[in-house]
Scaffold this motif. Structure first.
Motif, PDB file in Angstrom:
ATOM      1  N   LYS A  25       0.602  -1.242   0.038  1.00  0.00           N
ATOM      2  CA  LYS A  25       0.271  -0.073   0.073  1.00  0.00           C
ATOM      3  C   LYS A  25       0.941   1.289   0.074  1.00  0.00           C
ATOM      4  CE  LYS A  25      -3.872  -1.916  -0.401  1.00  0.00           C
ATOM      5  NZ  LYS A  25      -4.636  -1.553  -1.581  1.00  0.00           N
ATOM      6  N   SER A  26       2.145   1.253   0.847  1.00  0.00           N
ATOM      7  CA  SER A  26       3.107   2.325   0.643  1.00  0.00           C
ATOM      8  C   SER A  26       3.376   2.601  -0.772  1.00  0.00           C
ATOM      9  CB  SER A  26       3.997   2.000   1.718  1.00  0.00           C
ATOM     10  OG  SER A  26       4.951   1.168   1.578  1.00  0.00           O
ATOM     11  N   LEU A  27       3.873   1.329  -1.346  1.00  0.00           N
ATOM     12  CA  LEU A  27       4.145   1.585  -2.835  1.00  0.00           C
ATOM     13  C   LEU A  27       3.256   2.092  -3.689  1.00  0.00           C
ATOM     14  CD1 LEU A  27       6.336  -1.524  -2.996  1.00  0.00           C
ATOM     15  CD2 LEU A  27       7.208   0.580  -2.786  1.00  0.00           C
ATOM     16  N   ASP A  28       1.861   1.755  -3.425  1.00  0.00           N
ATOM     17  CA  ASP A  28       0.957   1.980  -4.506  1.00  0.00           C
ATOM     18  C   ASP A  28       0.799   3.548  -4.272  1.00  0.00           C
ATOM     19  OD1 ASP A  28       0.323  -0.688  -5.062  1.00  0.00           O
ATOM     20  OD2 ASP A  28      -1.342  -0.886  -3.859  1.00  0.00           O
ATOM     21  N   LEU A  29       0.572   4.102  -2.924  1.00  0.00           N
ATOM     22  CA  LEU A  29       0.279   5.358  -2.531  1.00  0.00           C
ATOM     23  C   LEU A  29       1.480   6.310  -3.490  1.00  0.00           C
ATOM     24  CD1 LEU A  29      -0.793   7.751  -0.873  1.00  0.00           C
ATOM     25  CD2 LEU A  29       0.980   7.436   0.576  1.00  0.00           C
ATOM     26  N   GLU A  32       0.613   6.272  -6.787  1.00  0.00           N
ATOM     27  CA  GLU A  32      -0.782   7.228  -7.131  1.00  0.00           C
ATOM     28  C   GLU A  32      -0.171   8.463  -7.186  1.00  0.00           C
ATOM     29  OE1 GLU A  32      -4.742   7.930  -4.740  1.00  0.00           O
ATOM     30  OE2 GLU A  32      -4.038   5.703  -5.048  1.00  0.00           O
ATOM     31  N   ILE A  33       0.584   9.254  -6.284  1.00  0.00           N
ATOM     32  CA  ILE A  33       0.675  10.537  -6.377  1.00  0.00           C
ATOM     33  C   ILE A  33       2.055  10.843  -7.220  1.00  0.00           C
ATOM     34  CG2 ILE A  33      -0.167  10.797  -4.018  1.00  0.00           C
ATOM     35  CD1 ILE A  33       2.696  10.919  -2.580  1.00  0.00           C
ATOM     36  N   GLU A  34       2.599   9.916  -7.607  1.00  0.00           N
ATOM     37  CA  GLU A  34       3.630  10.019  -8.891  1.00  0.00           C
ATOM     38  C   GLU A  34       4.983  10.643  -8.077  1.00  0.00           C
ATOM     39  OE1 GLU A  34       2.490  11.493 -12.897  1.00  0.00           O
ATOM     40  OE2 GLU A  34       0.537  11.504 -12.125  1.00  0.00           O
ATOM     41  N   LEU A  35       5.231   9.889  -6.979  1.00  0.00           N
ATOM     42  CA  LEU A  35       6.543  10.141  -6.304  1.00  0.00           C
ATOM     43  C   LEU A  35       7.443   8.856  -6.483  1.00  0.00           C
ATOM     44  CD1 LEU A  35       5.816  12.325  -3.530  1.00  0.00           C
ATOM     45  CD2 LEU A  35       6.853  12.988  -5.462  1.00  0.00           C
ATOM     46  N   PRO A  36       8.662   8.793  -6.639  1.00  0.00           N
ATOM     47  CA  PRO A  36       9.375   7.811  -6.671  1.00  0.00           C
ATOM     48  C   PRO A  36       9.135   6.481  -5.545  1.00  0.00           C
ATOM     49  CG  PRO A  36      10.876   9.599  -6.279  1.00  0.00           C
ATOM     50  CD  PRO A  36       9.521  10.017  -6.352  1.00  0.00           C
ATOM     51  N   LYS A  37       9.142   5.186  -6.143  1.00  0.00           N
ATOM     52  CA  LYS A  37       8.687   4.314  -5.189  1.00  0.00           C
ATOM     53  C   LYS A  37       9.546   4.200  -3.993  1.00  0.00           C
ATOM     54  CE  LYS A  37       5.362   1.654  -7.998  1.00  0.00           C
ATOM     55  NZ  LYS A  37       5.032   0.485  -8.247  1.00  0.00           N
ATOM     56  N   VAL A  86      -0.880  14.508   1.000  1.00  0.00           N
ATOM     57  CA  VAL A  86      -0.334  14.097  -0.180  1.00  0.00           C
ATOM     58  C   VAL A  86      -1.302  14.776  -1.222  1.00  0.00           C
ATOM     59  CG1 VAL A  86       0.885  11.972   0.781  1.00  0.00           C
ATOM     60  CG2 VAL A  86      -1.399  12.298  -0.416  1.00  0.00           C
ATOM     61  N   GLU A  87      -0.592  14.862  -2.450  1.00  0.00           N
ATOM     62  CA  GLU A  87      -1.477  15.367  -3.313  1.00  0.00           C
ATOM     63  C   GLU A  87      -0.546  14.914  -4.665  1.00  0.00           C
ATOM     64  OE1 GLU A  87      -0.657  20.010  -4.007  1.00  0.00           O
ATOM     65  OE2 GLU A  87      -1.421  19.381  -1.805  1.00  0.00           O
ATOM     66  N   ASN A  88      -0.883  15.142  -5.620  1.00  0.00           N
ATOM     67  CA  ASN A  88      -0.034  14.625  -6.965  1.00  0.00           C
ATOM     68  C   ASN A  88       1.358  15.243  -6.896  1.00  0.00           C
ATOM     69  OD1 ASN A  88       0.288  12.750  -9.190  1.00  0.00           O
ATOM     70  ND2 ASN A  88      -0.144  14.448 -10.650  1.00  0.00           N
ATOM     71  N   HIS A  89       2.501  14.599  -7.061  1.00  0.00           N
ATOM     72  CA  HIS A  89       3.717  15.086  -6.990  1.00  0.00           C
ATOM     73  C   HIS A  89       4.069  15.611  -5.848  1.00  0.00           C
ATOM     74  CE1 HIS A  89       4.266  14.002 -11.136  1.00  0.00           C
ATOM     75  NE2 HIS A  89       3.237  14.768 -11.524  1.00  0.00           N
ATOM     76  N   ARG A  90       3.632  15.586  -4.706  1.00  0.00           N
ATOM     77  CA  ARG A  90       3.944  16.360  -3.265  1.00  0.00           C
ATOM     78  C   ARG A  90       3.416  15.728  -2.205  1.00  0.00           C
ATOM     79  NH1 ARG A  90       4.854  21.940  -2.993  1.00  0.00           N
ATOM     80  NH2 ARG A  90       4.648  22.137  -5.258  1.00  0.00           N
ATOM     81  N   MET A  91       4.160  15.850  -1.159  1.00  0.00           N
ATOM     82  CA  MET A  91       3.866  15.388   0.254  1.00  0.00           C
ATOM     83  C   MET A  91       4.163  16.555   1.069  1.00  0.00           C
ATOM     84  SD  MET A  91       5.717  11.694   0.688  1.00  0.00           S
ATOM     85  CE  MET A  91       4.876  11.039   1.643  1.00  0.00           C
ATOM     86  N   ARG A  92       3.144  17.343   1.801  1.00  0.00           N
ATOM     87  CA  ARG A  92       3.163  18.333   2.710  1.00  0.00           C
ATOM     88  C   ARG A  92       3.001  18.197   4.057  1.00  0.00           C
ATOM     89  NH1 ARG A  92      -1.052  21.122   2.512  1.00  0.00           N
ATOM     90  NH2 ARG A  92      -2.371  19.463   1.370  1.00  0.00           N
TER      91      ARG A  92
END
Length: 147
Positions: A25-29, A32-37, A86-92
């Motif tokens: 699930k951490s890899l899926d997340l 999904e938000i298009e950050l490196p696995k 989280v959002e696409n391409h970002r963790m805040r």
């Protein structure tokens, strides 16, 4: 702080337990938000939660994990509880992640990719400082083979 945030965002969240399911699930997340696995190399995960409505994510592991990203020569420490919005391409508003800079550990509060075509990922601190690295340094080894 993270524990209270988790309690506030549990309702309506997808919550997973068990090491292999949580790892997946951490890899899926990240996918999904298009950050490196390879960004969250956590071990012994016991719980992963994702509240899609608020964008809040948490990952709980049995113990703190230290990881060295060899491609950039950086040590990163992950607390037993890591949280972020989280959002696409970002963790805040990231909590539980620190990077070793020379002799001190610096908290990382934000990770983002401004331009996916640039091949760069940026890590920000609560003080507003940031560093940019190649995204490739944070890919999983298996991902590199597929390219």
């Amino acid at each position: 702080m993270g524990t209270q945030l988790i309690a506030n965002h549990r309702e309506g969240a997808e919550i997973y337990h068990g090491e292999s399911l949580c790892k997946q699930k951490s890899l899926d997340l990240l996918s999904e938000i298009e950050l490196p696995k390879g960004l969250l190399p956590l071990n012994d995960l016991i719980e992963v939660g994702y509240n899609r409505t608020t964008g809040f994510v948490w990952l709980k592991q049995k113990n703190r994990t230290d990881h060295r990203f060899r491609a950039i020569g950086r040590n990163v420490s992950y607390d037993n509880e890591v949280t972020a919005f989280v959002e696409n391409h970002r963790m805040r508003r990231l909590t539980g992640v620190k990077s070793k800079e020379i002799l001190i550990w610096i908290s990382i509060s934000e990770i983002y990719v401004n331009d996916p075509n640039s091949g760069k990922i940026t890590f920000g601190t609560p003080a507003g400082l940031s560093r940019t690295f190649p995204i490739s340094a944070f890919e999983l080894e298996e991902s590199k083979d597929k390219k």
